[in-house]
Design a protein around this motif. Structure first.
Motif, PDB file in Angstrom:
ATOM      1  N   LEU A  89      41.819  34.620  26.032  1.00 39.57           N
ATOM      2  CA  LEU A  89      40.898  34.459  27.149  1.00 39.57           C
ATOM      3  C   LEU A  89      40.018  33.233  26.926  1.00 39.57           C
ATOM      4  O   LEU A  89      39.889  32.753  25.795  1.00 39.57           O
ATOM      5  N   PRO A  90      39.384  32.716  27.970  1.00 36.79           N
ATOM      6  CA  PRO A  90      38.429  31.620  27.770  1.00 36.79           C
ATOM      7  C   PRO A  90      37.351  32.022  26.772  1.00 36.79           C
ATOM      8  O   PRO A  90      36.970  33.198  26.696  1.00 36.79           O
ATOM      9  N   ASP A  97      31.797  39.581  34.119  1.00 33.12           N
ATOM     10  CA  ASP A  97      31.423  38.605  35.149  1.00 33.12           C
ATOM     11  C   ASP A  97      31.909  37.197  34.825  1.00 33.12           C
ATOM     12  O   ASP A  97      31.778  36.284  35.639  1.00 33.12           O
ATOM     13  N   LYS A  98      32.480  37.030  33.634  1.00 32.09           N
ATOM     14  CA  LYS A  98      33.051  35.735  33.264  1.00 32.09           C
ATOM     15  C   LYS A  98      34.545  35.639  33.601  1.00 32.09           C
ATOM     16  O   LYS A  98      35.155  34.583  33.435  1.00 32.09           O
ATOM     17  N   LEU A  99      35.129  36.736  34.052  1.00 30.87           N
ATOM     18  CA  LEU A  99      36.544  36.721  34.399  1.00 30.87           C
ATOM     19  C   LEU A  99      36.736  36.044  35.743  1.00 30.87           C
ATOM     20  O   LEU A  99      35.957  36.243  36.679  1.00 30.87           O
ATOM     21  N   PHE A 105      41.689  40.840  33.599  1.00 31.03           N
ATOM     22  CA  PHE A 105      40.874  42.033  33.457  1.00 31.03           C
ATOM     23  C   PHE A 105      41.414  42.990  32.394  1.00 31.03           C
ATOM     24  O   PHE A 105      40.682  43.425  31.494  1.00 31.03           O
ATOM     25  N   LEU A 106      42.695  43.334  32.472  1.00 37.61           N
ATOM     26  CA  LEU A 106      43.265  44.250  31.491  1.00 37.61           C
ATOM     27  C   LEU A 106      43.238  43.663  30.079  1.00 37.61           C
ATOM     28  O   LEU A 106      42.850  44.366  29.129  1.00 37.61           O
ATOM     29  N   PRO A 107      43.639  42.382  29.868  1.00 35.78           N
ATOM     30  CA  PRO A 107      43.519  41.804  28.522  1.00 35.78           C
ATOM     31  C   PRO A 107      42.089  41.842  27.993  1.00 35.78           C
ATOM     32  O   PRO A 107      41.872  42.053  26.785  1.00 35.78           O
ATOM     33  N   PHE A 108      41.111  41.664  28.886  1.00 39.13           N
ATOM     34  CA  PHE A 108      39.722  41.713  28.430  1.00 39.13           C
ATOM     35  C   PHE A 108      39.357  43.109  27.931  1.00 39.13           C
ATOM     36  O   PHE A 108      38.761  43.265  26.861  1.00 39.13           O
ATOM     37  N   LYS A 428      42.873  49.955  51.182  1.00 40.30           N
ATOM     38  CA  LYS A 428      43.669  49.365  50.113  1.00 40.30           C
ATOM     39  C   LYS A 428      42.768  48.792  49.034  1.00 40.30           C
ATOM     40  O   LYS A 428      41.799  48.093  49.328  1.00 40.30           O
ATOM     41  N   PRO A 429      43.099  49.056  47.758  1.00 38.65           N
ATOM     42  CA  PRO A 429      42.246  48.556  46.673  1.00 38.65           C
ATOM     43  C   PRO A 429      42.438  47.068  46.418  1.00 38.65           C
ATOM     44  O   PRO A 429      43.524  46.515  46.622  1.00 38.65           O
ATOM     45  N   VAL A 430      41.380  46.429  45.984  1.00 35.09           N
ATOM     46  CA  VAL A 430      41.419  45.051  45.479  1.00 35.09           C
ATOM     47  C   VAL A 430      40.671  45.066  44.158  1.00 35.09           C
ATOM     48  O   VAL A 430      39.849  45.945  43.910  1.00 35.09           O
ATOM     49  N   LEU A 431      40.948  44.080  43.312  1.00 30.09           N
ATOM     50  CA  LEU A 431      40.312  44.087  42.000  1.00 30.09           C
ATOM     51  C   LEU A 431      39.212  43.037  41.958  1.00 30.09           C
ATOM     52  O   LEU A 431      38.240  43.115  42.702  1.00 30.09           O
TER      53      LEU A 431
END
Length: 505
Positions: A89-90, A97-99, A105-108, A428-431
């Motif tokens: 990740l960066p 909030d940095k994503l 998201f999942l890797p974080f 419908k969900p959004v991430l």
């Protein structure tokens, strides 16, 4: 289920040592805030509190640490070593909030597992005795083995409503996740078995995490962490969710501590500003001055939480919908949402057209101060539990626009069970990025705002119920109230008498 506690023998002079709670939140704004509120409440009651997080987040919480030091509260912020770059990740991705992409998201969340080793090292290095208990966020199942190895009791902190938690538990018990995941029709409705009321979900609104392999693994780990905990802490109160708390505690077979609304103890919004983006933070007095000029109960407050970010096409629909509603509005947009010249130009034009009637806040805003202002009469919200509970506790009815996970069930709670909300109709969900090919149109935004803010029997009933729950929320946190007394019993159950061992609750 009543917890046990160590009680000195009558007539003895045994001295009680204050308990030491170690709080381990997930590194996301919506997770940090209620656990910070819990930390402050515990410290006010004389409990030693260690708040464990990533270095970046610890730096942001400098205002909280300074405030605690000035008040001589036994609250410390502990930074554990963490490298986002090691997880691909960066480098500055130490908080959600940095994503910037949904794929991060999942890797974080999985990267947080590396905190287990430094967390255990921190606990082992503490002077005896060991902490009284660990209170760990549901997104941190990596704390389970650490607590087990060190023999420290562990409480499970669940951020959503108890209604959601019970739905999730019942869905797991009856294999609903597998059934819904295998369904071809995404619009097909499924009933959650074992609930005290009828609850229907679709593939996109089923409790749990997203129905993808990586998320399912994390969900299974979180549920196991909940099942093996010594108790559960939830930010709610009995007069709001009593029937669901009773069902949840019965299903788990262990104490469920309802301690909320946790923020109703004079939370300092200015100190919490350090948790979020402060580059364009708007001070309380600037917003309050604008609100002071509005008619009482006339303003709709619009904020979609700290995580979900709207792309320009959806942002435009929200703005035009607010303009078309004809209602005064206070709209919070993220700095990342208005970073391009195109959006900045459009937003400036909207502000010019709605001058005096609309206020757009870029970046952080003092949500509690806004919701408690007499001019605010409604809240268009993403249905995150923090936001929904803050609205209810301030007696403010809501227009619901859920985005993902438990927010759809929180919408059902607000609209169908509590009767304090009206739905915009999102299904419908959004991430993180609001990447729907067909955004919610402006006429739906205008419609739901008008339904929320206008007169009429239904709108008045929502307002009446919201005010009633707000009064009950405040009573719950006062001495003698259900949440206040639950906090007392929680602390007592972990209070160590010198020379004895602390019993698990």
């Amino acid at each position: 289920m009543a917890p046990t506690k160590n009680t000195p023998i009558a007539g003895s002079t045994a001295k009680q040592a204050p308990p030491h709670f170690v709080l381990v939140p997930h590194a996301g704004h919506g997770h940090l805030i209620p656990m910070l509120d819990l930390a402050h409440l515990l410290a006010l009651r004389g409990v030693r509190v260690s708040f464990v997080t990533t270095p970046l987040t610890a730096d942001r919480l400098g205002g909280i640490a300074d405030q605690a030091a000035r008040a001589k509260l036994p609250l410390e912020i502990v930074a554990l070593p963490f490298s986002a770059a090691d997880a691909g990740l960066p480098p500055d991705c130490e908080n959600t909030d940095k994503l910037t992409e949904n794929e991060q998201f999942l890797p974080f969340v999985n990267a947080m597992r590396v905190l287990a080793a430094p967390f255990e090292a921190y606990l082992r290095a503490l002077a005896p005795p060991r902490p009284s208990c660990i209170v760990s966020d549901g997104s941190n199942p990596w704390t389970v083995e650490v607590a087990r190895r060190l023999g420290i009791p562990r409480l499970f902190f669940h951020g959503p409503s108890c209604f959601y938690s019970l739905c999730d538990l019942k869905a797991l018990e009856h294999g609903l996740h597998e059934k819904v995941g295998a369904a071809d029709d995404e619009e097909e409705t499924h009933v959650i078995p074992g609930m005290p009321i009828r609850v229907e979900v679709t593939k996109g609104t089923c409790p749990g995490y997203l129905l993808e392999p990586g998320w399912l693994v994390l969900h299974d780990e979180a549920m196991e962490a909940m099942r093996t905990a010594d108790g559960v802490v939830i930010n709610t109160f009995m007069d709001l969710e009593g029937q669901f708390v009773a069902g949840y505690q019965k299903a788990l077979g262990k104490p469920v501590w309802t301690l909320g609304p946790l923020f109703l103890h004079n939370r300092d919004d200015e100190a919490l500003a350090s948790c979020g983006s402060t580059t364009a933070a708007v001070r309380h007095d600037a917003i309050a001055a604008w609100l002071d000029g509005q008619t009482p109960g006339s303003v709709v407050y619009v904020n979609f939480g700290s995580l979900a970010r709207k792309l320009p096409r959806q942002l435009f629909e929200v703005g035009h919908g607010l303009e078309d509603s004809g209602k005064p509005f206070l709209w919070v947009v993220k700095e990342s949402e208005v970073a391009t010249p195109e959006v900045q130009e459009w937003l400036s034009a909207l502000e010019a057209r709605t001058a005096g009637r609309g206020l757009v806040v870029r970046g952080w805003a003092p949500q509690l101060a806004i919701l408690s202002h007499r001019a605010v009469g409604g809240f268009l919200t993403h249905c995150g539990w923090n936001s929904l509970l803050e609205a209810i506790a301030n007696g403010v009815p809501v227009a619901t626009w859920p985005h993902f996970c438990g927010q759809f069930l929180d919408e059902q709670l607000a609209v169908d069970v509590l009767g304090v909300g009206v739905s915009i109709g999102a299904t419908k969900p959004v991430l993180i990025l609001d990447d729907e090919s067909e955004p919610v149109p402006r006429h739906d935004v205008a419609r739901v705002v008008s339904a929320l803010m206008d007169g009429g029997e239904e709108a008045e009933e929502r307002r009446r119920k919201a005010k009633e729950y707000g009064e009950k929320a405040r009573r719950a946190m006062e001495k003698g109230g259900s949440s206040y007394e639950n906090m007392t019993r929680l602390i007592e159950s972990f209070t160590r008498v010198e020379g004895t061992k602390t019993n698990k609750p």
